[in-house]
Design an enzyme around this catalytic site. Structure first.
Site, mmCIF file in Angstrom:
data_model
loop_
_atom_site.group_PDB
_atom_site.id
_atom_site.type_symbol
_atom_site.label_atom_id
_atom_site.label_comp_id
_atom_site.label_asym_id
_atom_site.label_seq_id
_atom_site.Cartn_x
_atom_site.Cartn_y
_atom_site.Cartn_z
ATOM 1 N N LYS A 26 0.806 -1.169 0.174
ATOM 2 C CA LYS A 26 -0.094 0.281 0.027
ATOM 3 C C LYS A 26 0.892 0.995 -0.358
ATOM 4 C CE LYS A 26 -4.068 -2.322 2.122
ATOM 5 N NZ LYS A 26 -5.103 -1.924 3.600
ATOM 6 N N ASN A 49 -4.996 1.872 -1.661
ATOM 7 C CA ASN A 49 -5.234 0.491 -1.786
ATOM 8 C C ASN A 49 -6.365 1.019 -2.582
ATOM 9 O OD1 ASN A 49 -7.650 1.876 -0.073
ATOM 10 N ND2 ASN A 49 -8.499 0.431 0.259
ATOM 11 N N GLY A 68 0.634 -1.066 14.046
ATOM 12 C CA GLY A 68 0.840 -1.307 13.172
ATOM 13 C C GLY A 68 1.267 0.161 11.973
ATOM 14 N N ALA A 69 2.140 0.927 11.700
ATOM 15 C CA ALA A 69 2.050 2.793 10.751
ATOM 16 C C ALA A 69 2.515 2.112 9.670
ATOM 17 C CB ALA A 69 2.699 2.921 11.515
ATOM 18 N N GLY A 71 0.585 0.963 5.395
ATOM 19 C CA GLY A 71 -0.310 1.894 5.014
ATOM 20 C C GLY A 71 -1.561 1.679 5.603
ATOM 21 N N ALA A 72 -2.285 0.271 5.569
ATOM 22 C CA ALA A 72 -3.447 0.066 6.151
ATOM 23 C C ALA A 72 -3.662 1.336 7.855
ATOM 24 C CB ALA A 72 -3.872 -1.150 6.317
ATOM 25 N N ARG A 95 9.440 4.942 10.821
ATOM 26 C CA ARG A 95 8.196 5.060 9.809
ATOM 27 C C ARG A 95 7.099 5.159 11.136
ATOM 28 N NH1 ARG A 95 4.902 -0.315 7.220
ATOM 29 N NH2 ARG A 95 5.562 -1.173 9.706
#
Length: 270
Positions: free
Chosen positions: A79, A100, A140-141, A143-144, A169
């Site tokens: 992504k 996406n 969790g950094a 794409g989503a 990130r």
């Protein structure tokens, strides 16, 4: 003998949409989108395309030359990388730095947009979990996760705490978000869940049965909603163990279901 359900009819006139991912066996877009296309009488089909990260640019460039391919859906881990392969980017991509979906424009250019965040929030509120005023922890950094973080802030979460093992990130995402929602974003070197109303896994951990938990459950306060964006398996280890502890859980499929109307509008499927 049981007659199998009718699937989309593929003809020489059929338009194509590809779902790019690695792995790709877990993607649910074909399962959800193809019946919609059939019901609407649209001569198009959504197909999974397994793309290794090293091959992403060559595959995307090749697909962009396929004359009857009108768009691409993008899943883990592409992504962030795919956004740079578009000619133009929509508002969400400009904020979160990932995409996406890609759409072929009338002039042949490709437009990137991201509906992960809006889809997640739509699914969350549709299930009765209101983000406004909540204290959220997101792990969790990528794409989503970036898209979900922005959407949660836009939906009015009081405080958003982010964690990712990739510190560069994580820092970059926090800086982008703070520019739009100052003072409401913080980062953590390790996920701490005390005081959280909502805990979200936006990592791939849970795709495989032997994956570790993305965050420990011991610190979760009673009443905390535990959400996972993984769609297959539906019941990840995180959700099973959270439910066993009495927490409300939120499945990954709700994020995709929350995006269906956005996909239809974006690709003009009617």
């Amino acid at each position: 003998m049981t007659t199998p359900p009718a699937g989309p009819t593929v003809r020489g006139t059929t338009r194509l949409y590809a779902v790019l991912g690695d792995p790709v066996a877990q993607v649910q877009a074909p399962t959800l989108m193809n019946p919609v296309l059939t019901e609407l009488g649209i001569d198009a089909v959504v197909v999974p395309v397994h793309v290794r990260p090293r091959d992403l640019e060559s595959v995307v460039r090749g697909l962009q030359r396929v004359a009857n391919l009108d768009g691409m859906f993008v899943t883990v881990p592409h992504k962030a990388a795919v956004a740079s392969l578009a000619d133009r980017c929509g508002p969400a991509v400009s904020v979160v730095g990932s995409a996406n979906v890609l759409r072929r424009e009338a002039d042949g250019a490709w437009l990137a947009e991201n509906f992960d965040g809006s889809g997640f929030v739509a699914g969350l509120t549709g299930a009765g979990h209101t983000p406004e005023g909540a204290r959220a922890v997101l792990v969790g950094a990528g794409g989503a996760g970036s898209a979900i973080a922005a959407a949660l802030l836009a939906a009015g979460v009081d405080r958003l705490t982010l964690h990712d093992t990739d510190t560069a990130r994580l820092t970059a995402l926090a800086a982008r978000l703070d520019a739009h929602w100052p003072g409401r974003v913080r980062t953590q070197a390790a996920p701490r869940l005390d005081g959280a109303d909502l805990a979200v896994n936006a990592t791939p951990l849970g795709l495989r049965a032997d994956d570790p938990l993305p965050f420990p459950l011991d610190g979760l306060p009673p009443g905390c909603v535990v959400a996972d964006i993984i769609m297959k398996p539906r019941e990840t280890r995180l959700l099973r163990e959270a439910a066993a502890r009495g927490h409300r859980i939120h499945h990954g499929i709700h994020m995709l279901e929350g995006q269906l109307s956005s996909y239809r509008a974006f690709f003009d499927l009617r």
